[in-house]
Design an enzyme around this catalytic site. Structure first.
Site, PDB file in Angstrom:
ATOM      1  N   SER A 124       0.807  -1.218   0.000  1.00 22.46           N
ATOM      2  CA  SER A 124       0.000   0.000   0.000  1.00 22.46           C
ATOM      3  C   SER A 124       0.842   1.270   0.000  1.00 22.46           C
ATOM      4  O   SER A 124       1.567   1.535  -0.947  1.00 22.46           O
ATOM      5  CB  SER A 124      -0.964  -0.027   1.185  1.00 22.46           C
ATOM      6  OG  SER A 124      -1.897   1.016   1.094  1.00 22.46           O
ATOM      7  N   HIS A 125       0.765   2.052   1.067  1.00 24.74           N
ATOM      8  CA  HIS A 125       1.430   3.349   1.157  1.00 24.74           C
ATOM      9  C   HIS A 125       2.839   3.248   1.726  1.00 24.74           C
ATOM     10  O   HIS A 125       3.490   4.272   1.920  1.00 24.74           O
ATOM     11  CB  HIS A 125       0.597   4.285   2.038  1.00 24.74           C
ATOM     12  CG  HIS A 125       0.318   3.711   3.398  1.00 24.74           C
ATOM     13  ND1 HIS A 125      -0.488   2.615   3.572  1.00 24.74           N
ATOM     14  CD2 HIS A 125       0.751   4.057   4.628  1.00 24.74           C
ATOM     15  CE1 HIS A 125      -0.544   2.305   4.863  1.00 24.74           C
ATOM     16  NE2 HIS A 125       0.203   3.166   5.520  1.00 24.74           N
ATOM     17  N   ASP A 300      -1.783   6.750  -3.310  1.00 24.06           N
ATOM     18  CA  ASP A 300      -0.710   5.985  -2.676  1.00 24.06           C
ATOM     19  C   ASP A 300      -0.200   4.920  -3.632  1.00 24.06           C
ATOM     20  O   ASP A 300      -0.576   4.877  -4.809  1.00 24.06           O
ATOM     21  CB  ASP A 300      -1.173   5.379  -1.347  1.00 24.06           C
ATOM     22  CG  ASP A 300      -2.198   4.277  -1.524  1.00 24.06           C
ATOM     23  OD1 ASP A 300      -2.908   4.271  -2.552  1.00 24.06           O
ATOM     24  OD2 ASP A 300      -2.314   3.409  -0.635  1.00 24.06           O
ATOM     25  N   ASP A 302      -0.705   1.682  -4.158  1.00 25.81           N
ATOM     26  CA  ASP A 302      -1.629   0.789  -4.865  1.00 25.81           C
ATOM     27  C   ASP A 302      -2.924   1.479  -5.265  1.00 25.81           C
ATOM     28  O   ASP A 302      -3.877   0.823  -5.682  1.00 25.81           O
ATOM     29  CB  ASP A 302      -1.922  -0.464  -4.032  1.00 25.81           C
ATOM     30  CG  ASP A 302      -2.656  -0.167  -2.738  1.00 25.81           C
ATOM     31  OD1 ASP A 302      -2.481   0.936  -2.188  1.00 25.81           O
ATOM     32  OD2 ASP A 302      -3.404  -1.045  -2.257  1.00 25.81           O
ATOM     33  N   ASP A 304      -5.371   2.931  -3.722  1.00 21.26           N
ATOM     34  CA  ASP A 304      -6.656   2.843  -3.019  1.00 21.26           C
ATOM     35  C   ASP A 304      -6.866   4.030  -2.081  1.00 21.26           C
ATOM     36  O   ASP A 304      -7.983   4.273  -1.632  1.00 21.26           O
ATOM     37  CB  ASP A 304      -6.807   1.515  -2.267  1.00 21.26           C
ATOM     38  CG  ASP A 304      -5.775   1.298  -1.164  1.00 21.26           C
ATOM     39  OD1 ASP A 304      -4.795   2.056  -1.094  1.00 21.26           O
ATOM     40  OD2 ASP A 304      -5.960   0.349  -0.376  1.00 21.26           O
ATOM     41  N   ARG A 305      -5.820   4.808  -1.792  1.00 18.81           N
ATOM     42  CA  ARG A 305      -5.957   5.987  -0.941  1.00 18.81           C
ATOM     43  C   ARG A 305      -5.891   7.256  -1.785  1.00 18.81           C
ATOM     44  O   ARG A 305      -5.385   7.250  -2.906  1.00 18.81           O
ATOM     45  CB  ARG A 305      -4.866   6.016   0.126  1.00 18.81           C
ATOM     46  CG  ARG A 305      -4.902   4.821   1.044  1.00 18.81           C
ATOM     47  CD  ARG A 305      -3.886   4.927   2.157  1.00 18.81           C
ATOM     48  NE  ARG A 305      -3.897   3.712   2.970  1.00 18.81           N
ATOM     49  CZ  ARG A 305      -3.637   3.670   4.266  1.00 18.81           C
ATOM     50  NH1 ARG A 305      -3.354   4.777   4.911  1.00 18.81           N
ATOM     51  NH2 ARG A 305      -3.660   2.526   4.923  1.00 18.81           N
ATOM     52  N   LYS A 400     -11.365   0.350  -0.900  1.00 18.09           N
ATOM     53  CA  LYS A 400     -11.332   1.800  -1.044  1.00 18.09           C
ATOM     54  C   LYS A 400     -10.742   2.142  -2.399  1.00 18.09           C
ATOM     55  O   LYS A 400     -10.007   1.342  -2.981  1.00 18.09           O
ATOM     56  CB  LYS A 400     -10.570   2.455   0.094  1.00 18.09           C
ATOM     57  CG  LYS A 400      -9.202   1.883   0.427  1.00 18.09           C
ATOM     58  CD  LYS A 400      -8.645   2.559   1.664  1.00 18.09           C
ATOM     59  CE  LYS A 400      -7.354   1.899   2.143  1.00 18.09           C
ATOM     60  NZ  LYS A 400      -7.602   0.769   3.055  1.00 18.09           N
TER      61      LYS A 400
END
Length: 570
Positions: A124-125, A300, A302, A304-305, A400
């Site tokens: 992710s982030h 981010d 991937d 999703d944010r 998300k």
């Protein structure tokens, strides 16, 4: 047709393979240990059971971070050995986490097949590179993260694993070229299909939003736009959506070439790490002299944010989801029939609660973890949801979705300005937020992160002690350790954070983060509710100062963590 065989490789349990809220995340140096990835993948196949694995179609892709390409080939070989019928891979191994969810739910293969799950390769982030982080998680047939019943079983399997299955003689697949590679094995044909990473996701976005109205906004000389992918996988979608579909200028895209190490940066869309975007939007410490764009956003690793910015103006994630919910029915065609309900994670500010109450919507407060939203959505109880850690989404998928959130904001701006693009004053991001505060009140909000390698942390706040620290804070009416009973399946999630609720709607929350690759992060959330319109324009840190002092003194955060200041303030 190339044929392959199946080998049973002896192995032994490896400590520390318990998935967190978003799968298993560790340093790359941990993942490249012999059998580390293989053990976890086999434990996942075993948790799913042979009935769900044999003959299945699975997706294997991710955010493109370092070690992804090697991991994809290993998983393909293990899938073949475990009887999977076909694997779908986004071109170059790239699929955003929301796009994986969309592919599971929407895509039909060239032979009419549909996917029943996915291995998503992302941390992710978190940073990427040989000395940074890697991660893997499994998503189910609804497109959402595996529920606790499955992740608990995976972990249980990692503690007792004795062997894994792999087809070592299966050649590596060229994941850079779109097409189907077919192989023959003990149980018949096995296919690997490499497909365009963006097409299915773009098609879904066009079915949700009015692209023509957004195109008019982005084409207006009054409106300017900037999008920063932070060298994450969002770059694989940004040009297709914003430039080719919506006619934005290509110069409006920043850092939109996906890189294995995210360009050496930290792909976390916040005011600390999205430095280039923050400076361009006029929020940096020094002025560039150029007029900032009207709208800016970041993603981010991937995708999703999301972070949403106006000209010299930051929109908190908690406000963002509340504003999207308040305007969705009017501004977004997908929601024209009304919202089924809204939900937020427990640490997220209560801005969404006030919208739900005013609009008479069903409202849910859930633990951190998107799977809890997914249950509500599968039951038809929730349309829009969000979390304070820059995650926003809806029931179009079960993750998300950062680009969805940006398109939602552009839709609201397009709707508010439909009569202003030719003449009149532009309604800005800041205008929309301030009008929202005037209508619903403002939730001043901040988060303090304390990173600690060894967790020695105890919260001993007595509700009656708070007035002794500051007499100008409201009375505490409730204190508890948050526990959630899922209204859909009745499952209970305990130990989800400590809450102190005040008479005026303010809150203090303490919880542990489950997204790091090592150590622990204690997160302190401070929220002050203000419904007097004359007081909603104050500086956040000034408005929150009394509650911050109460939280830090009574939690003894410096004493327990050994840190004189937070690692990050959001």
């Amino acid at each position: 047709m190339v044929r392959f065989s199946v080998t049973r490789k002896p192995t032994a349990p490896i400590d520390g393979q318990k998935p967190g809220t978003s799968g298993l995340r560790k340093k790359v140096k941990v993942f490249i240990q012999p059998n580390y990835l293989e053990n976890f993948v086999q434990a996942t196949f075993n948790a799913l059971t042979a009935e769900k694995v044999r003959g299945a179609t699975l997706v294997v892709s991710g955010d493109g971070r370092y070690y992804s390409k090697d991991a994809i080939q290993i998983i393909i070989k293990m899938a073949a050995a475990n009887g999977v019928r076909r694997i779908w891979v986004g071109q170059n191994g790239l699929l955003s986490t929301p796009a994986v969810s969309a592919v599971i739910r929407e895509r039909v293969g060239v032979d009419g097949s549909r996917s029943s799950g996915a291995f998503i390769l992302t941390a992710s982030h978190n940073p990427g590179g040989p000395n940074e982080d890697f991660g893997i998680k499994y998503n189910m047939e609804n497109g959402g993260p595996a529920p606790e019943g499955i992740t608990d079983k995976i972990y249980e399997n990692t503690q007792s694993i004795k062997e894994y299955l792999i087809s070592e003689d299966l050649p590596n697949v060229d994941i850079s070229a779109i097409g189907v590679s077919s192989f023959g094995g003990p149980e018949g044909q096995f296919d690997v299909e490499v497909f365009d990473s963006a097409s299915d996701y773009v098609k879904l976005m066009k079915s949700i939003f009015d692209f023509e109205s957004i195109r008019k906004l982005l084409s207006s000389p009054k409106f300017s736009f900037c999008y920063d992918a932070l060298h994450g996988v969002a770059g694989a979608y940004a040009k297709r959506i914003f430039v080719e579909e919506l006619s934005a200028q290509e110069s409006s895209l920043l850092n939109c070439v996906p890189k294995e190490d995210f360009g050496g940066g930290h792909p976390d869309p916040n005011l600390t790490y999205a430095k280039e975007l923050v400076a361009r939007m006029g929020l940096g410490k020094s002025s560039s002299g150029q007029e900032p764009p009207e709208f800016g956003a970041a993603a981010d690793g991937d995708a999703d944010r999301n972070m949403v910015l106006g000209k010299r103006f930051f929109v908190t994630p908690s406000d963002s989801v509340a504003i999207i919910a308040a305007n969705a029915v009017e501004a977004i065609p997908y929601f024209s029939g009304g919202l089924k309900g809204v939900a937020r994670s427990m640490p997220t500010s209560a801005a969404l609660d006030v919208v739900a109450k005013n609009l008479n919507l069903k409202f849910f407060e859930v633990p951190t973890g998107w799977k809890f939203f997914g249950n509500l959505m599968d039951a038809g109880m929730c349309s829009v949801c969000g979390e304070e850690s820059f995650g926003t989404g809806s029931d179009h998928i079960r993750e998300k979705d950062g680009i969805w959130a940006v398109l939602a904001w552009l839709s609201i701006l397009a709707y508010k300005n439909k009569a202003n693009l030719d003449s009149g004053k532009l309604v800005t991001v800041e205008d929309i937020v301030r009008q929202h505060w005037a209508t619903y009140g403002r939730h001043y909000y901040t988060r303090y992160d304390y990173e600690v390698l060894v967790l020695v942390f105890f919260i001993g706040i007595q509700c009656r002690m708070i007035k002794g620290v500051r007499s100008d804070v409201s009375k505490v009416v409730h204190g508890d350790e948050f526990e959630y009973k899922d209204p859909v399946d009745g499952s209970i999630s305990k130990h989800q954070g400590i809450r102190y609720l005040f008479e005026d709607g303010s809150r203090l929350v303490f919880r542990l983060s489950g997204t790091g690759s090592e150590g622990a992060t204690i997160r302190l959330y401070i929220e002050q509710y203000e419904k007097d319109p004359s007081k909603t324009g104050r500086d956040s840190q000034e408005a929150l100062a009394p509650l911050v002092e109460v939280a830090l003194k009574l939690s003894k955060m410096q004493e327990f963590t050994g840190r004189s200041a937070p690692t990050v303030i959001t």
